[in-house]
Design an enzyme around this catalytic site. Structure first.
Site, PDB file in Angstrom:
ATOM      1  N   GLU A   1      -9.091 -11.983  -6.797  1.00 61.82           N
ATOM      2  CA  GLU A   1      -8.169 -10.830  -6.771  1.00 61.82           C
ATOM      3  C   GLU A   1      -7.044 -11.004  -7.787  1.00 61.82           C
ATOM      4  O   GLU A   1      -6.629 -10.042  -8.434  1.00 61.82           O
ATOM      5  CB  GLU A   1      -7.619 -10.647  -5.352  1.00 61.82           C
ATOM      6  CG  GLU A   1      -8.720 -10.184  -4.395  1.00 61.82           C
ATOM      7  CD  GLU A   1      -8.284 -10.064  -2.937  1.00 61.82           C
ATOM      8  OE1 GLU A   1      -7.110 -10.346  -2.619  1.00 61.82           O
ATOM      9  OE2 GLU A   1      -9.136  -9.670  -2.122  1.00 61.82           O
TER      10      GLU A   1
ATOM     11  N   LYS B   1       0.824  -1.207   0.000  1.00 60.89           N
ATOM     12  CA  LYS B   1       0.000   0.000   0.000  1.00 60.89           C
ATOM     13  C   LYS B   1       0.868   1.271   0.000  1.00 60.89           C
ATOM     14  O   LYS B   1       2.060   1.230   0.360  1.00 60.89           O
ATOM     15  CB  LYS B   1      -0.887   0.001   1.248  1.00 60.89           C
ATOM     16  CG  LYS B   1      -1.912  -1.137   1.287  1.00 60.89           C
ATOM     17  CD  LYS B   1      -2.828  -0.973   2.499  1.00 60.89           C
ATOM     18  CE  LYS B   1      -3.854  -2.082   2.586  1.00 60.89           C
ATOM     19  NZ  LYS B   1      -4.828  -1.847   3.691  1.00 60.89           N
TER      20      LYS B   1
HETATM   21  P1  TYD Z   1     -10.658  -5.324   5.791  1.00 57.75           P
HETATM   22  O1  TYD Z   1     -10.947  -6.014   4.498  1.00 57.75           O
HETATM   23  O2  TYD Z   1     -11.689  -5.409   6.872  1.00 57.75           O
HETATM   24  O3  TYD Z   1      -9.269  -5.812   6.457  1.00 57.75           O
HETATM   25  P2  TYD Z   1      -7.964  -6.521   5.853  1.00 57.75           P
HETATM   26  O4  TYD Z   1      -7.196  -5.492   5.075  1.00 57.75           O
HETATM   27  O5  TYD Z   1      -7.201  -6.966   7.085  1.00 57.75           O
HETATM   28  O6  TYD Z   1      -8.406  -7.696   5.010  1.00 57.75           O
HETATM   29  O7  TYD Z   1     -10.412  -3.758   5.521  1.00 57.75           O
HETATM   30  C1  TYD Z   1      -9.737  -3.328   4.366  1.00 57.75           C
HETATM   31  C2  TYD Z   1      -8.906  -2.113   4.720  1.00 57.75           C
HETATM   32  O8  TYD Z   1      -9.759  -1.024   5.057  1.00 57.75           O
HETATM   33  C3  TYD Z   1      -8.016  -2.315   5.934  1.00 57.75           C
HETATM   34  O9  TYD Z   1      -6.791  -2.937   5.601  1.00 57.75           O
HETATM   35  C4  TYD Z   1      -7.854  -0.918   6.432  1.00 57.75           C
HETATM   36  C5  TYD Z   1      -9.162  -0.248   6.086  1.00 57.75           C
HETATM   37  N1  TYD Z   1     -10.109  -0.174   7.235  1.00 57.75           N
HETATM   38  C6  TYD Z   1     -10.181   0.990   7.981  1.00 57.75           C
HETATM   39  O10 TYD Z   1      -9.465   1.972   7.712  1.00 57.75           O
HETATM   40  N2  TYD Z   1     -11.041   1.047   9.059  1.00 57.75           N
HETATM   41  C7  TYD Z   1     -11.828  -0.006   9.402  1.00 57.75           C
HETATM   42  O11 TYD Z   1     -12.587   0.114  10.396  1.00 57.75           O
HETATM   43  C8  TYD Z   1     -11.752  -1.209   8.620  1.00 57.75           C
HETATM   44  C9  TYD Z   1     -12.598  -2.403   8.977  1.00 57.75           C
HETATM   45  C10 TYD Z   1     -10.887  -1.247   7.552  1.00 57.75           C
END
Ligand code: TYD
Length: 153
Positions: free
Chosen positions: A126, A9
């Site tokens: 993906e 990222k």
């Molecule tokens: P998610 O798919 O829930 O997690 P991961 O990346 O661990 O699979 O969320 C996607 C991205 O969105 C996460 O990496 C960071 C962001 N995010 C937030 O900024 N705040 C939040 O409350 C959530 C759930 C995610």
């Protein structure tokens, strides 16, 4: 063998952590079979984070993911999806275990360095979303006998 998708990222790119992140995957024994840099479009982000599109914080996630181009990797290995997800750590970097990428390199939920596919089903979708068949390479690592026993793959 499974393939999985990692997005390095903008938080990692801005902070100069690209080499550290890739190095961890290489040292673990995962094989890089696809690699590209791109600026994610609005549509790509809407599809990729479709489970969050209705959340009030979706715009800040989108802006964060478009702050710089990202690097996209396809990694191959036995149980690669679970291995890479475990190496990435919990979404909230402050709670992610030390030893994981998020646990070692970040303090944020949003600015959490990497995305990693969370299931075999998502990895397939993906990989298809970000790579054409021609962009995923099939080659045999010469060190295979030192990565696995011959009944593991
Ligand atoms: P998610 O798919 O829930 O997690 P991961 O990346 O661990 O699979 O969320 C996607 C991205 O969105 C996460 O990496 C960071 C962001 N995010 C937030 O900024 N705040 C939040 O409350 C959530 C759930 C995610």
């Amino acid at each position: 063998m499974q393939k999985t998708l990692v997005i390095i990222k903008p938080s990692a790119i801005q902070r100069g952590l690209v080499g550290d992140v890739i190095s961890r995957f290489e040292k673990k024994g995962l094989q890089i079979v696809g690699f590209k840099m791109m600026l994610l479009t609005d549509d790509m982000i809407k599809i990729h984070y479709s489970h969050l599109v209705d959340k009030p914080f979706f715009k800040r996630i989108k802006d964060s993911m478009q702050a710089t181009p990202v690097l996209i990797l396809a990694l191959k290995g036995v149980d690669a999806v679970e291995v890479v997800r475990n190496m990435s750590g919990s979404t909230n970097s402050r709670k992610a275990l030390s030893g994981t990428i998020r646990g070692d390199f970040s303090m944020s939920v949003q600015e959490n360095i990497v995305h990693a596919s969370d299931s075999v089903e998502s990895s397939l979708a993906e990989l298809k979303r970000f790579f054409t068949d021609e962009e995923l390479f099939d080659y045999s690592p010469l060190i295979m006998p030192h990565l696995y026993s011959n009944d593991e793959y």
